[in-house]
Design an enzyme around this catalytic site. Structure first.
Site, mmCIF file in Angstrom:
data_model
loop_
_atom_site.group_PDB
_atom_site.id
_atom_site.type_symbol
_atom_site.label_atom_id
_atom_site.label_comp_id
_atom_site.label_asym_id
_atom_site.label_seq_id
_atom_site.Cartn_x
_atom_site.Cartn_y
_atom_site.Cartn_z
ATOM 1 N N ASP A 33 52.368 22.180 39.824
ATOM 2 C CA ASP A 33 53.083 22.035 38.671
ATOM 3 C C ASP A 33 53.986 20.911 39.821
ATOM 4 O O ASP A 33 53.508 20.114 40.508
ATOM 5 C CB ASP A 33 54.275 22.495 38.629
ATOM 6 C CG ASP A 33 54.318 22.914 36.989
ATOM 7 O OD1 ASP A 33 55.249 21.393 37.083
ATOM 8 O OD2 ASP A 33 54.156 23.295 36.588
ATOM 9 N N HIS A 57 45.871 8.708 45.266
ATOM 10 C CA HIS A 57 44.315 9.030 44.748
ATOM 11 C C HIS A 57 43.883 10.558 43.903
ATOM 12 O O HIS A 57 45.015 10.808 44.432
ATOM 13 C CB HIS A 57 43.382 9.356 45.774
ATOM 14 C CG HIS A 57 43.276 9.817 47.352
ATOM 15 N ND1 HIS A 57 42.243 10.775 46.580
ATOM 16 C CD2 HIS A 57 43.682 10.642 47.971
ATOM 17 C CE1 HIS A 57 42.713 11.718 47.530
ATOM 18 N NE2 HIS A 57 43.447 11.587 49.050
#
Ligand SMILES: *[C@@H]1O[C@H](CO)[C@@H](O)[C@H](O)[C@H]1NC(C)=O
Ligand SMILES: *[C@@H]1O[C@H](CO)[C@@H](O)[C@H](O)[C@H]1NC(C)=O
Ligand SMILES: *[C@@H]1O[C@H](CO)[C@@H](O)[C@H](O)[C@H]1NC(C)=O
Length: 516
Positions: free
Chosen positions: A223, A298
């Site tokens: 989160d 990435h």
């Protein structure tokens, strides 16, 4: 080296510049008296207040008693060892007090109440740190989260705390949030690691308030990584590693949003939901003067994402938050699927189009397929799919088939996320939080408290906060020397470019060079 060079600077008559002078902070941050002065005043070792070094014995009364004895000036000391907590504590009304957590505090697993395990409120000149960089709070969240409870206590909350720092502490496996700063001011949070389970609801750092510097933090959760909420002004966030996290964000923003002067730089995100997300749905008020610079990542789902139609929140009253003067620059790396979610998404309210948005040097390429999507809606400015000018509604979707200059250096040890089924071991504090960069301040374990500006007292005339940078930056253009780990170059930087021997200026990227 640090003291030596700062003394040299002082001897040379060069004025010392606080680190905030070069960024978006509005004044000095950190405690106003140093650790040594606090400890010299009074030591409150919890063992003298009924503490028991056992992970299954409740230490809440001992911690509260030690705080009450030292909160008017002193150091609460929690030595190496294990300490259980089954009632949560609120430590309030401190002034000139530190907590040195060298041991580990464990949630006693039968204690499952909500709230916050350790709350600090209405306190000033405060430092919460670990002198051996081994202090930790273990929430054993997996025991609750694996059952789908997704609730239980948060680990640490600072409410109305001013002139403070929090550093060198590991926050592990929170049942809910890890570290919340609610209406705080003049704070510095650094050299800490947060590691939680892989599921929503486990926010890493949530901050709102005034003049707060957050740097050198690693967050593994699923989160919020380091997220700014409203109201917030003059927040600087840098050298952040969001590892299997949701990613960093601003929001969720609703009615009467009031955010300005927010600067993030050197943020690395892998396997996150986004590299940065600004989120609202409906609402009112303003977000302005925001710079998000040098983001690498990435395998993230979204990358650059401003979404004023974020339906995961309840729609707030109003025709939309007004987004003004937001710059995204120097973003590099790859995303999971460029056709699906795209590298750029800027969705602004139709009632309040965004203005002054700049997207420059954003080079994200896809890891699967061969296209990268960009979507702009009611957003005005320059770069990517943005329109020039300022009025009216529109939606543009652009499809790119190549991106050059997207390669990044990655972080070591990128392994897969934690499940929810097993206890999460307490990690060591990392020694890098962005590829190629060392922490701005040395870890306590590396510097030793006697060696550190905050605790040592050998540089007693300098302000206590910000161990490394405070005493190591010479004024702009004065040609001083920078000491180990200090910044020595990068776009927008105007401090000294020479490093104290034996260090050399090492360029990490166009925005940051450091004496190593
Ligand atoms: C916090 O520190 C500043 C100096 O940097 C000082 O002016 C202010 O009074 C301090 N705040 C409190 C509540 O002590
Ligand atoms: C836009 O924000 C930047 C900080 O990100 C600030 O330096 C600049 O002055 C702002 N521009 C305007 C026109 O307010
Ligand atoms: C990133 O997170 C994974 C999963 O929690 C962890 O195993 C790994 O050690 C973390 N990487 C670093 C560099 O700490």
């Amino acid at each position: 080296m640090k003291h030596f060079s700062s003394l040299l600077l002082a001897a040379a008559g060069l004025s010392l510049v606080e680190p905030w002078a070069q960024a978006q902070l509005s004044g000095r941050v950190g405690p106003t008296t140093n650790r040594a002065a606090k400890a010299a005043k009074k030591m409150c070792n919890i063992m003298n207040y009924g503490g028991v070094a056992s992970a299954t014995t409740d230490n809440s009364a001992a911690l509260t008693a030690a705080w009450n004895a030292c909160k008017g000036g002193g150091e609460v000391y929690i030595p190496s060892g294990s300490y259980g907590l089954s009632s949560w504590v609120t430590l309030s009304g401190g002034s000139g007090v530190s907590i040195n957590l060298e041991g580990v505090i464990y949630r006693i697993t039968s204690a499952t109440a909500g709230g916050t395990m350790i709350g600090i409120t209405s306190t000033t000149d405060f430092e919460f740190y670990s002198g051996n960089s081994k202090g930790a709070i273990q929430g054993y969240g997996y025991l609750l989260n694996a059952k789908g409870a997704n609730s239980g206590p948060r680990l640490v909350r600072l409410t109305k705390v001013t002139n403070f720092s929090f550093h060198d502490i590991a926050l592990v496996d929170a049942p809910e949030f890890f570290l919340v700063m609610d209406t705080c001011a003049n704070g510095e949070v650094y050299n800490s690691i947060i590691r939680g389970g892989s599921e929503g609801g486990l926010d890493g750092i949530d901050v709102w308030g005034q003049n707060i510097w957050i740097h050198d933090i690693e967050v593994t959760n699923k989160d919020e990584c380091v997220t700014v909420k409203s109201p917030a002004h003059n927040i600087l966030v840098e050298s952040i590693y969001c590892n299997w996290s949701g990613g960093s964000a601003m929001g969720s923003l609703g009615a009467n949003t009031d955010i300005s002067d927010i600067y993030y730089r050197n943020v690395y995100s892998q396997n996150c939901n986004q590299m940065y997300m600004i989120k609202s749905w409906g609402g009112s008020g303003t977000v302005k003067n925001v710079k998000l610079e040098n983001f690498w990542g990435h395998s993230n789902a979204y990358s650059l994402d401003l979404n004023a139609y974020w339906t995961s929140m309840t729609q707030a009253a109003g025709s939309g938050v007004s987004y003004q003067n937001i710059t995204f620059s120097a973003w590099k790396g790859t995303n999971a699927n460029g056709a699906q979610r795209g590298s750029v998404q800027v969705l602004c309210p139709s009632g309040v189009p965004c203005t002054g948005i700049t997207i420059q040097d954003v080079n994200i390429w896809t890891e699967s397929g061969s296209i990268e999507k960009e979507v702009c809606q009611n957003a005005y400015g320059t770069g990517a799919c943005l329109k020039g000018g300022s009025g009216g509604t529109y939606t543009t979707t652009v499809t790119r088939t190549t991106t050059s200059n997207y390669a990044i250096q990655t972080m070591p040890n990128e392994i897969k996320a934690w499940g929810l089924g097993t206890a999460i071991p307490i990690p060591a504090i990392p020694t890098s939080f962005f590829p190629g960069l060392r922490p701005i301040s040395a870890l306590m374990a590396a510097s030793g408290s006697a060696n550190n500006n905050n605790g040592g007292g050998s540089v007693s005339t300098t302000p206590a906060a910000n161990p490394a940078p405070t005493t190591t930056k010479a004024s702009s253009g004065s040609g001083g020397v920078q000491s180990q780990y200090g910044q020595c170059g990068g776009s927008g930087y105007s401090g000294p470019t020479a490093c104290a021997a034996p260090y050399a200026c090492s360029t990490a990227n166009a925005y940051y060079a450091q004496c190593l």
